[in-house]
Design an enzyme around this catalytic site. Sequence first.
Site, PDB file in Angstrom:
ATOM      1  NE  ARG A   1     -19.302  -2.736 -15.492  1.00  0.00           N
ATOM      2  CZ  ARG A   1     -20.027  -3.303 -16.442  1.00  0.00           C
ATOM      3  NH1 ARG A   1     -19.973  -4.602 -16.622  1.00  0.00           N
ATOM      4  NH2 ARG A   1     -20.813  -2.566 -17.217  1.00  0.00           N
TER       5      ARG A   1
ATOM      6  CE1 TYR B   1     -19.928  -2.313 -32.063  1.00  0.00           C
ATOM      7  CE2 TYR B   1     -18.898  -4.134 -30.894  1.00  0.00           C
ATOM      8  CZ  TYR B   1     -19.418  -2.845 -30.906  1.00  0.00           C
ATOM      9  OH  TYR B   1     -19.421  -2.096 -29.760  1.00  0.00           O
TER      10      TYR B   1
END
Length: 781
Positions: free
Chosen positions: A730, A588
């Site tokens: 996760r 980013y």
Amino acid sequence: MAGPLTVAGAGNPVEPLKVAVIGGGPGGLYAAVLLKRLDPRREITVWERNAADDTFGFGVVLSDETLGGIEHADPTVHRALQGEFVRWDGIDIVHRGRTLTSGGHGFAALGRHRLLEILHERCTSLGVRLRFRTPAPPAAELAATHDLVIAADGVNSPTRETHADVFRPTVGTERCRYIWLAADFAFDAFRFEIAETEHGVMQLHGYPFSADASTVIVEMREEVWRAAGFDTLDERQSTEQCAKIFADALGGRTPRANKSSWTAFRTVVNARWSHGNTVLIGDAAHTAHFSIGSGTKLAVEDALALAACVDEQPDLPAALAAYESERRPVVESTQRAAAASLRWFEELATYTDQPARQFAFGLLTRSRRVTHDNLRLRDATFTGAVEEDFGCPPGTPPMFTPFRLRGLTLRNRVVVSAMDMYVAEDGVPGDFHLVHLGARALGGAGLVMTEMVCVGPEGRITPGCTGLWTDEQAAAWRRVTDFVHTAVHTTAPTAEPTAAIGVQLGHSGRKGSTRLMWEGMDQPLPDGDANWPLSAASALPYLPGISQVPHALDRAGLTEIREQFASATRRAADAGFDLLELHCAHGYLLSGFLSPLTNTRTDAYGGDLAGRLRYPLEVFDAVRELWPDDRPMTVRISATDWAPGGNTAEESVEIARAFAAHGADAIDVSTGQVVPEERPEFGRSYQTPFADRIRNTLSVPVVAVGAISSWDDVNSLLLAGRADLCALARPHLHDPHWTLHAAADQGYSGPGAPWPLPYRAGSRPPPTGRTDGPKPRLTLT
């Protein structure tokens, strides 16, 4: 016993195999033994260029698992080995003159020379033809006259190199030099001894292989080896110098050599293990660093699997395919463990200042195969002492000890990692975010992180990303933080919150204006008014020919985005966030400035690392100035780009050093996602070595991330000093109450993981079936 192999194209379905084995090491000899035993009619010849009594190295360590396979496949060899083994279960670690011992491990070793003798005898008894002092003909020549060619010709395999276009090997040379020696006495245990010399850190690995002999390996970084002058010493001089450095371990005696030379370990990986009727086994196919003792073990297990597959499959191509399919996952797992182990020893100098027990625990768990939980089973006393040094109250697992950053004290060390959800409207978090983040707070984590919250509409990744560029967005975030702070209680509405909540601020840079993840991750939005212009360090698209080309920011643009970060910081503080993280990772905007692959600027904001750091540090300073002094700030970085020419682990230390010097309270250490051509080395906890390196080089707190999937991993990383906090993504998607369930699994019910009162009845799993039936008392036959 199964029948003989059906050889494709042999013309006779019961015609026995004619087998050539290149190399008379343990793997090649054992493959010959098994193939001959399974069908005595097979004609098997082993070519070995050295004499029968030549051998290199000294002791061989085999696991109980490997021995079990040998016992099942050939009891005769197993009985012979059993009579030769020396066994022990202790590991001694000598750290700055202090010896720490951990027991319960279980090792079995014997001399390599004796192992070869046993295999020679078994080959001869079965009728295998052994040709010593005879170099094998080329594999291609043998393949024309034999049904099967087994290339067990070692790490320098001529077979592999001749057919490199098919096997496609990758051979990496590691950073330490080592020499293989022997001592004429038996160590009491597996011994690791550290010597901190004027030239640098050196280490000794030693273990017994008979009643009166031990293997001794001396290892050190290449630069230490050269500084100590070993590059100028011959074999005798090297052994004498090693005896002086490790005089205590060796009792003042000089170890003996056997054509010993200093070498650097080479890690071998092959894309394929077979070529026609030629197959690689052992070091020819793969290597694993000696610090986990797996070279001979892997070769013997290869031989077992190959022989079984040849016997089980209908033809040779199927047999070789089945062999590789069975062994490759096992080997890759072992190589990952070996890589973690050798990296630990390569970076040994960063750990020597650790407290003695933490150092020892780190050494024992370096490969990630030994963990806190199974080490506690092996030696509860040792592990309990490590926990006490760490500061665990009685009965408290390491992950449930508190941790303080500035004015924020976290109840435990578990972080819900930042995960983009892509369900906001106009940047406003809604009910989904309240439920998603609130559920993880209720689930017991010490810190819950938001997704990347964008500082401006053109800084979004997708149209579904959240933001903090309007007061409406800030008010919606306040609803979330209020829930975490006031609705998650253990006793009463005035109780302390069970979780803190952090905001991750970022700008998408060149990775913006893309579709929602499930519609096509990193794919640009369809053409039309929905797109927005992109800005980045340089005018380089993320996906060449596919992604939008970003505008390279000028001075006005740099200032505008820095002010967007500042405005978002004010709103984040007013919204009640406890911690702010600046997103400088994953390609980013700020990450794009840090990486030389994405920053090609020629002004003050490009060039060397100091130039590439300039703008991210300017943004950090602007945010830190506005963020309340008592609230901590962290920075997420990509510690490697996983691509040639990108940032490396060494540069990540300098990046972390710079942010820490500017006031970062912790570094959140991720990796990659900077360029699409990256090649990550995936595996369990695969990113944690980068966090480990930063923490132990700079003594700055770190958050470890990356395939940390179990509470045992979390406890292990914390106790070894590899991390201060562990972020999991996760696992928290799979189970919002992952932390509370981890506490229940460990029998912990203290303040580090309090169950909300309405949920307390669920602190133990419900029964899944009847368990009160009568136990059987008799067995009728």
